[in-house]
Write a protein that holds these residues in place. Structure first.
Motif, short mmCIF file in Angstrom:
data_model
loop_
_atom_site.label_atom_id
_atom_site.label_comp_id
_atom_site.label_asym_id
_atom_site.label_seq_id
_atom_site.Cartn_x
_atom_site.Cartn_y
_atom_site.Cartn_z
N THR A 182 29.91 35.32 46.34
CA THR A 182 30.38 34.39 47.30
C THR A 182 31.76 35.05 47.60
OG1 THR A 182 31.57 33.29 45.25
CG2 THR A 182 29.36 32.59 46.02
N PRO A 183 32.73 34.43 48.59
CA PRO A 183 34.03 34.90 48.67
C PRO A 183 34.89 34.91 47.41
CG PRO A 183 33.38 33.66 50.46
CD PRO A 183 32.11 33.48 49.31
N LEU A 184 34.48 33.89 46.56
CA LEU A 184 35.23 33.78 45.19
C LEU A 184 35.37 34.80 44.55
CD1 LEU A 184 36.96 31.47 43.98
CD2 LEU A 184 34.81 30.77 42.54
N LYS B 254 44.22 29.38 48.11
CA LYS B 254 43.18 30.14 48.26
C LYS B 254 43.27 31.73 48.09
CE LYS B 254 41.09 26.52 49.92
NZ LYS B 254 39.94 25.75 49.23
N ASP B 255 44.32 32.06 48.18
CA ASP B 255 44.25 33.39 47.69
C ASP B 255 44.90 33.94 46.53
OD1 ASP B 255 46.76 32.55 48.16
OD2 ASP B 255 47.70 33.92 49.58
N ARG B 256 44.99 32.87 45.66
CA ARG B 256 45.46 33.25 44.09
C ARG B 256 44.46 33.82 43.37
NH1 ARG B 256 48.78 29.14 39.98
NH2 ARG B 256 49.94 30.89 39.22
N PRO B 257 44.66 35.11 42.74
CA PRO B 257 43.97 35.71 41.73
C PRO B 257 43.42 34.84 40.58
CG PRO B 257 45.77 37.09 42.11
CD PRO B 257 46.06 35.57 42.71
N ILE B 258 42.09 35.12 40.15
CA ILE B 258 41.76 34.36 39.00
C ILE B 258 40.95 35.06 37.72
CG2 ILE B 258 39.57 32.88 38.56
CD1 ILE B 258 39.71 31.75 41.56
N PHE B 259 41.36 34.70 36.68
CA PHE B 259 40.54 35.30 35.32
C PHE B 259 39.69 34.15 34.98
CE2 PHE B 259 44.60 37.80 35.29
CZ PHE B 259 44.10 39.02 34.73
N LEU B 260 38.50 34.62 34.52
CA LEU B 260 37.50 33.88 33.96
C LEU B 260 37.37 34.45 32.47
CD1 LEU B 260 34.90 33.82 36.57
CD2 LEU B 260 36.70 31.98 36.24
#
Length: 391
Positions: free
Chosen positions: A202-204, A175-181
């Motif tokens: 959103t929290p995302l 739930k705390d992992r950084p995300i690239f799109l």
């Protein structure tokens, strides 16, 4: 690993050479006829909600196998075996058939092209992120050459697959992992919808290091606010969007601009005469300008496209006009350039090493961000320095 990733352009020879010659001789009508399905759209059932729990529904996903296309790197580089972030990557159109509006998932030719796109594009991120790249029932290339309602239905079906894959991607991550799109061309179009419907507000959104919406126009006036993230104005700014469309000079982006001007933005207003987002992939800044010497490395194919050489200092870039990225004299990347000196096929490979460095800088900036510090745990080893080759 097979290093012939630049067959992405060889695989598009019919599209680029055929369309380019036909355009000069007979124009858009003949090109549209050649690639647009002449059959009615046939609705297909949605994928089961658990479809993307199956690893076979992904071109790339952890745990990565030795032949994962996203693990490709040019000589002198290597992927990070334990990257701190995760990337959701939506590949561009690889289905060129006019026999169907959407790609059957077992179409071997289109699947091979998609893997080759992933090698040349998503691989730029494999130093900072585990790469998740789903298979999806993409709309055929001809869907972008017509205003028929069937084209919209095909794109909607493709997006629904992407949406399910993204849900599974998020479900699998801590739930705390950084995300690239990231997405290119058709993939970028689907990414704009994903941002609007699943990220904005959103929290995302607080976990997004950066979104690379490449090869698809974004109106600063009518689209930007709906995406939920601002443009990238600084090279180490986290939580922002990058977008560019590459043209050599003399550039003729009329095809892009005319189509763009005839559309309605995400806010319901016309896009006509509005500027679109251009973030220079060399500088990492909106409306930036950089000489060729600042380009850390462009992927150049060998004569038979069996290998690729990363050459620094070969291609400049500057944002101009309404948001086109100009790259100077046409670089010799092969004969797969679209009409108008459009280097769309090469949007990422032109700046492969700079995209790699950009992602590293933004991840470092993300870790320093007060709004995200404490909520994120970059616990898988040291963050790569800007421009690092990950040796």
């Amino acid at each position: 690993m097979d290093r012939k990733f630049l067959y992405i352009v060889a695989g598009l020879i019919v599209l680029v050479l055929g369309a380019g010659i036909a355009w000069q001789l007979w124009g858009a009508r003949l090109v549209a006829w050649r690639f647009t399905p002449q059959i009615a759209f046939k609705a297909e059932p949605p994928q089961p909600r658990t479809a993307y729990a199956d690893p076979r529904m992904w071109y790339s996903r952890p745990p990565n196998s030795a032949n994962d296309p996203a693990l490709w790197v040019p000589e002198g580089y290597r992927p990070n075996p334990k990257p701190p972030a995760a990337l959701f990557f939506i590949h561009p159109t690889s289905f060129l058939d006019r026999s169907a509006w959407n790609m059957p998932l077992d179409n071997a030719e289109a699947n091979d092209r998609a893997r080759l796109f992933i090698r040349g594009q998503a691989s730029a991120f494999n130093e900072v992120a585990e790469i998740w790249a789903p298979k999806y029932r993409q709309a055929t290339f001809g869907a972008f050459l017509t205003t028929a309602e069937d084209a919209n239905k095909a794109l909607d079906l493709a997006y629904r697959d992407v949406e399910l894959a993204f849900d599974e991607f998020v479900r699998q991550l801590p739930k705390d992992r950084p995300i690239f799109l990231a997405g290119h061309s058709q993939g970028a179009l689907h990414l704009t919808r994903l941002l609007r419907e699943h990220v904005a507000g959103t929290p995302l959104a607080r976990r997004v290091v950066a979104a690379y919406v490449v090869g698809w126009p974004i109106s600063l006036t009518t689209d930007m606010a709906a995406l939920g993230l601002p443009p990238c104005t600084a090279p180490d700014q986290p939580g922002c969007i990058l977008s560019w469309q590459s043209f050599a000079e003399p550039a003729d982006p009329k095809l892009i601009i005319d189509t763009y001007d005839a559309t309605i933005g995400f806010d319901g207003q016309p896009r006509e005469n509005t500027p679109f987002l251009c973030v220079n992939p060399i500088t990492g800044t909106q409306n930036g300008e950089a000489p060729a010497e600042a380009n850390l490395g462009t992927l150049f194919p060998s004569g038979d496209f069996s290998t690729a050489e990363l050459r620094p200092g070969a291609v400049p870039a500057r944002c101009a006009d309404r948001g086109i990225l100009l790259i100077g004299q046409p670089p010799a990347l092969g004969p797969y350039v679209l009409p108008g000196n459009n280097y769309h096929v090469f949007d990422i490979s032109l700046f492969w090493a700079n995209v790699r460095a950009d992602a590293a800088r933004r991840l470092a900036g993300f870790a320093r961000s007060p709004a995200k510090a404490g909520a994120q745990r970059l616990e898988n080893g040291p963050r790569p320095a800007p421009g690092s080759k990950g040796r």
